[in-house]
Design an enzyme around this catalytic site. Structure first.
Site, PDB file in Angstrom:
ATOM      1  N   SER A   5      21.034  23.055  29.124  1.00 11.28           N
ATOM      2  CA  SER A   5      20.539  24.198  28.361  1.00 11.28           C
ATOM      3  C   SER A   5      19.711  25.130  29.238  1.00 11.28           C
ATOM      4  O   SER A   5      19.063  24.690  30.193  1.00 11.28           O
ATOM      5  CB  SER A   5      19.677  23.695  27.206  1.00 11.28           C
ATOM      6  OG  SER A   5      19.442  24.704  26.263  1.00 11.28           O
ATOM      7  N   PRO A   6      19.706  26.438  28.945  1.00 10.06           N
ATOM      8  CA  PRO A   6      18.835  27.352  29.684  1.00 10.06           C
ATOM      9  C   PRO A   6      17.374  26.933  29.554  1.00 10.06           C
ATOM     10  O   PRO A   6      16.895  26.678  28.444  1.00 10.06           O
ATOM     11  CB  PRO A   6      19.078  28.702  29.004  1.00 10.06           C
ATOM     12  CG  PRO A   6      20.409  28.572  28.345  1.00 10.06           C
ATOM     13  CD  PRO A   6      20.510  27.146  27.926  1.00 10.06           C
ATOM     14  N   GLN A  19      22.503  33.390  31.637  1.00  9.93           N
ATOM     15  CA  GLN A  19      22.021  33.904  30.355  1.00  9.93           C
ATOM     16  C   GLN A  19      21.237  35.187  30.622  1.00  9.93           C
ATOM     17  O   GLN A  19      20.236  35.169  31.335  1.00  9.93           O
ATOM     18  CB  GLN A  19      21.129  32.887  29.658  1.00  9.93           C
ATOM     19  CG  GLN A  19      20.690  33.309  28.257  1.00  9.93           C
ATOM     20  CD  GLN A  19      19.660  32.369  27.678  1.00  9.93           C
ATOM     21  OE1 GLN A  19      18.504  32.364  28.104  1.00  9.93           O
ATOM     22  NE2 GLN A  19      20.056  31.565  26.694  1.00  9.93           N
ATOM     23  N   TYR A  34      13.045  37.551  21.535  1.00 12.80           N
ATOM     24  CA  TYR A  34      13.134  38.508  22.632  1.00 12.80           C
ATOM     25  C   TYR A  34      13.791  39.788  22.109  1.00 12.80           C
ATOM     26  O   TYR A  34      14.071  39.928  20.917  1.00 12.80           O
ATOM     27  CB  TYR A  34      13.863  37.873  23.818  1.00 12.80           C
ATOM     28  CG  TYR A  34      13.129  36.656  24.357  1.00 12.80           C
ATOM     29  CD1 TYR A  34      11.787  36.754  24.734  1.00 12.80           C
ATOM     30  CD2 TYR A  34      13.750  35.417  24.448  1.00 12.80           C
ATOM     31  CE1 TYR A  34      11.099  35.639  25.202  1.00 12.80           C
ATOM     32  CE2 TYR A  34      13.066  34.296  24.909  1.00 12.80           C
ATOM     33  CZ  TYR A  34      11.734  34.415  25.281  1.00 12.80           C
ATOM     34  OH  TYR A  34      11.042  33.317  25.736  1.00 12.80           O
ATOM     35  N   ARG A  46      23.548  33.571  22.190  1.00 13.69           N
ATOM     36  CA  ARG A  46      22.554  32.669  21.597  1.00 13.69           C
ATOM     37  C   ARG A  46      21.829  33.401  20.479  1.00 13.69           C
ATOM     38  O   ARG A  46      21.356  34.525  20.668  1.00 13.69           O
ATOM     39  CB  ARG A  46      21.557  32.173  22.635  1.00 13.69           C
ATOM     40  CG  ARG A  46      20.406  31.369  22.016  1.00 13.69           C
ATOM     41  CD  ARG A  46      19.594  30.585  23.032  1.00 13.69           C
ATOM     42  NE  ARG A  46      20.270  29.353  23.371  1.00 13.69           N
ATOM     43  CZ  ARG A  46      19.650  28.274  23.878  1.00 13.69           C
ATOM     44  NH1 ARG A  46      18.349  28.298  24.107  1.00 13.69           N
ATOM     45  NH2 ARG A  46      20.334  27.193  24.171  1.00 13.69           N
ATOM     46  N   ARG A  69      15.340  18.984  27.711  1.00 17.36           N
ATOM     47  CA  ARG A  69      14.400  17.988  28.216  1.00 17.36           C
ATOM     48  C   ARG A  69      15.073  16.757  28.816  1.00 17.36           C
ATOM     49  O   ARG A  69      14.594  16.228  29.822  1.00 17.36           O
ATOM     50  CB  ARG A  69      13.423  17.575  27.109  1.00 17.36           C
ATOM     51  CG  ARG A  69      12.371  18.643  26.815  1.00 17.36           C
ATOM     52  CD  ARG A  69      11.454  18.223  25.671  1.00 17.36           C
ATOM     53  NE  ARG A  69      10.416  19.225  25.430  1.00 17.36           N
ATOM     54  CZ  ARG A  69      10.569  20.297  24.689  1.00 17.36           C
ATOM     55  NH1 ARG A  69      11.736  20.541  24.113  1.00 17.36           N
ATOM     56  NH2 ARG A  69       9.581  21.147  24.522  1.00 17.36           N
TER      57      ARG A  69
END
Length: 802
Positions: free
Chosen positions: A443-444, A522, A603, A651, A745
């Protein structure tokens, strides 16, 4: 996404206002000085409610100390109960056996046991075995507990309302409120307990049949009014519980809202005549109702403690109500025995039980929401539909089912297309001209380690190590399209040629040293969440100096103390759109295999999508279609310069976790819109849009949103959110809840997570390849023995059995 160090503080979900039966909560008096045993344990105990939880608590406490005076108040006669059968797990039965063998042996004489679950859908039955259920009649269970309480000397008062809890608190050392989902005790002290009650979207009715089903049965009926479902299981050699459930709008369309009890029972028997073999159903003062989830901020107040449904409820589809109440009783009795004072004992009881209950309630919520959204799964292939149903709570997984019933699980894998011996996570997926060799995505993760937007050696090692670790796709952090679009001074960019060359160094390494692994970029713009400190210096905190101006859809700061952004003008919108396109062109030249447009987490582009952050009154604000306009314009501009054979994903935050924000239905519409413009998959995340969000954290907590988008919008999805095990990945992929799974993680903890997942499953096929220098480490290491935990409460010899 800010995975490293992200905050995870769970808060209760939004709920209905709770009723207050009194203008003010009843005052809790100081208990009179009453006799205690030598250890300070309570001797006078009042139990409000004669259900299984209250009765079993009384029996355990009396057995621990025969000198206690224990009284149980039950407003119904002893032979009156509601519902029919009760299912108990082996875990719960083990606790009962160790705590009170007399009760266990009495229960065991009446158990009906079976192993199979049948799923009947569109005339086809699929059976999964090895599940080990035990059930008995609710009336029989109560009789056993009545007998045990009487034998031990507990006073049972039937057909009598309990005195008010404030009076009981004055005259007893301990008051156990086991008075059910509609607990009057809880509501009398609502300000102290802090109850949250949530009603749900399905109506159900609890019925029975005069024969024993040979399995736990789920049957789906697609009627002219909508989808209805049956939950059925045996509880005696000649009896079964039958629950019929459907969405509220289906219930009304079918006319059940105007049917009396007899008419409802007869109509349900007719709808599910095949399961019943034409036999009738019977009721027991049965009525259509909606399930209510009960959560309390606190479980005790002074010497009053909540237990069972008064403290918490979990949907019947995972069979947990009686189980939770019995386990509460075991824990409460143990804590009262172990702790020197009542306050310490009640605090220990809540501390022990709350995490277990919270986990069960999350599973129950997932299960009930599955049934609420059942129509979206009807088109799944038949075996995958059955697998999807069985894994709906996320507690039963691919590995669980493989161990219980390998033949059933293998049949689902064949239907999905797994080659022999290949776990679902190691099957390939094609997006445009890119074939990913497995379903794992790194994942980013923002690293905040770039200088002037240029990725350096840290990024080469970070991304290179994870590419060597076997994932099918490795994603960069959010790469910013301008210096002003950075989150922090340490964020990477693609707004200069030097940055593009630095990224080329990384993609070349991945393609040369980890052939078969794809690397994606991304692209995003921070919007109002920019100009902040590095995460470990203060997440979302403004820079102490050197700030740059922020822009956003509307002039709204992210949180108090944040910089106020400028609302974007039309000319600035055009400039930012061109910045995205220019960055995408650099990304293509840098050799990235896939591009993801970041429209999540508050964002810039996400700020346009959410009504909480977009207050514009022009063509880019207002209705969902207008809020989508600028993100779609940016997507089209990027797609226009991005090579056609390379896939693009988007996303999104599928919920803002805040009242008035985006929810599941709008997320589906957003996904459909991007898919119509050429998105090859949607990366479904949640939240981080507003600072006062209230997420419902837990294992795989975001995956239901990916599930809904995939099965309602009909677009491939990437699932994210506390997916931590390869078993979770296999389960999500095989059930049709996701097409790819992104893990963050776990890849920080173990860069070779995917390689190790293959080793642990004994997989050596083409879905994952060990780099030649690492091949010697491809065998799973030998591990030491882990002893099983001791039983929670053992009372053999604690007092003389009666």
């Amino acid at each position: 996404m800010r995975t490293p160090g992200a905050r995870e503080t769970a808060r209760p979900a939004t709920t209905h206002p709770r009723p207050h039966p009194h203008p003010l909560p009843l005052p809790l008096p100081h208990p009179l000085p009453l006799p205690h045993d030598e250890g300070g344990h309570p001797l006078r105990v009042a139990v409000i409610g004669g259900g299984p939880g209250g009765l079993y608590t009384a029996a355990l406490l009396k057995r621990l100390d025969p000198g206690r005076r224990i009284t149980v108040w039950e407003r119904n006669p002893p032979d009156v109960t509601f519902g029919f059968g009760v299912v108990l797990s082996d875990e719960t039965l083990g606790g009962i056996e160790h705590a009170d063998p007399v009760v266990f042996e009495a229960l065991a004489r009446h158990f009906v046991r079976w192993d199979d679950i049948d799923v009947v859908h569109r005339g086809t039955r699929h059976t999964s075995g090895g599940h080990r259920f035990a059930a008995l009649g609710r009336r029989r269970l109560l009789e056993i507990l009545h007998d045990r309480c009487r034998a031990l000397g507990v006073e049972l008062r039937f057909g009598a309302e309990a005195p008010p809890p404030d009076r009981l608190a004055r005259t007893h050392d301990l008051v156990v409120a086991a008075d059910g989902v509609h607990s009057a005790t809880r509501e009398a002290y609502a300000d102290a307990f802090g109850p949250h009650l949530t009603s749900h979207r399905c109506r159900y009715i609890w019925l029975a049949a005069d024969f024993a089903l040979d399995a736990f049965r789920f049957e789906i009926a697609e009627t002219e009014h909508g989808v209805m479902q049956l939950h059925g299981y045996p509880y005696a050699p000649d009896a079964s519980t039958v629950i019929v459930e459907m969405r509220e709008e289906v219930w009304r369309a079918a006319g059940f809202d105007g049917s009396d009890e007899g008419e409802s029972v007869a109509r349900c028997a007719k709808i599910f005549a095949d399961t019943l073999g034409g036999r009738p159903l019977k009721s027991n003062k049965s009525a259509w109702t909606t399930f209510r989830t009960v959560v309390n901020d606190r479980w005790s107040h002074g010497n009053i403690v909540l237990l069972g449904d008064a403290a918490h409820t979990a949907h019947f589809s995972i069979g947990s109500g009686t189980k939770l109440a019995v386990e509460d009783a075991l824990a409460l009795a143990a804590c009262l025995q172990e702790r020197p004072t009542l306050p310490e004992a009640l605090a220990a009881y809540e501390a022990e039980r709350r995490p277990v209950v919270a986990s069960t309630q999350r599973a129950a919520r997932a299960s009930l929401e599955w049934f609420e959204g059942l129509p979206r799964y009807l088109g799944l292939p038949p075996r995958r539909f059955a697998f999807n149903l069985l894994t709906r709570s996320r507690r039963v997984t691919h590995e669980n089912l493989r161990l219980r019933d390998a033949r059933f699980t293998e049949s689902v894998e064949r239907e999905f297309g797994c080659p022999p011996g290949t776990p679902p996570m190691f099957t390939p997926l094609r997006l445009r001209g890119l074939t990913l060799r497995n379903r794992v995505v790194v994942s980013p993760m923002d690293m905040y380690s770039a200088t002037d937007g240029v990725p350096g050696d840290f990024h080469l090692v970070h991304l290179g190590a994870r590419a060597l670790g076997g994932a099918g796709l490795v994603m960069t952090e959010m790469v910013c399209v301008s210096a002003e679009g950075r989150i922090t001074p340490g964020c990477a960019g693609l707004y200069t040629g030097r940055q593009g060359e630095a990224w080329r160094r990384i993609t070349d390494f991945v393609h040369a040293q980890a052939p078969g692994t794809a690397i994606g970029v991304q692209l995003g713009h921070s919007g109002r969440k920019g100009s902040t400190r590095l995460m470990w210096e203060g997440i979302d905190e403004p820079l102490p100096d050197g700030n740059w101006p922020l822009v956003a859809p509307s002039a709204l700061p992210y949180k108090p103390g944040s910089q106020i952004p400028r609302a974007l003008s039309r000319a600035q919108l055009t400039d930012i759109r061109e910045q995205f396109a220019a960055a995408a062109a650099r990304a293509a030249r840098a050799g990235f295999d896939l591009l993801e447009l970041h429209c999540a987490h508050g964002y810039l582009l996400s700020g346009f999508l959410s009504p909480l952050t977009n207050h514009r009154t022009d063509a880019y604000g207002g209705s969902p279609e207008k809020r989508l306009r600028f993100p779609l314009e940016v997507f089209d501009a990027v797609r226009g310069v991005w090579p056609q054979e390379r896939p693009m994903t988007v996303r999104i935050s599928a919920t803002d976790w805040a009242e008035g924000g985006i929810g599941g239905e709008e997320a589906v519409a957003i996904a459909r819109a991007f898919a119509a413009h050429g998105a090859d998959a949607v990366d479904v995340s949640t939240g981080q849009v507003v600072a006062d969000e209230r997420p419902e954290y837990g294992r795989s907590y975001q995956t239901p949103y990916a599930d809904r988008v995939r099965n309602e919008a009909g677009v491939p999805v990437i699932a994210v959110g506390a997916i931590s095990s390869w078993d979770d990945v296999n389960s999500l992929i095989l059930a049709g809840r996701a097409d790819l799974c992104a893990l963050a993680r776990p890849h920080l903890y173990d860069p070779h997570w995917t390689l190790h997942a293959a080793a642990e499953q004994g997989y050596e096929g083409p879905g994952v390849v060990w780099p030649a220098p690492y091949r010697a480490g491809s065998r799973r290491p030998v591990t030491g023995r882990t002893d099983a935990p001791r039983p929670r409460l053992t009372l053999r010899g604690a007092a003389q059995d009666v």
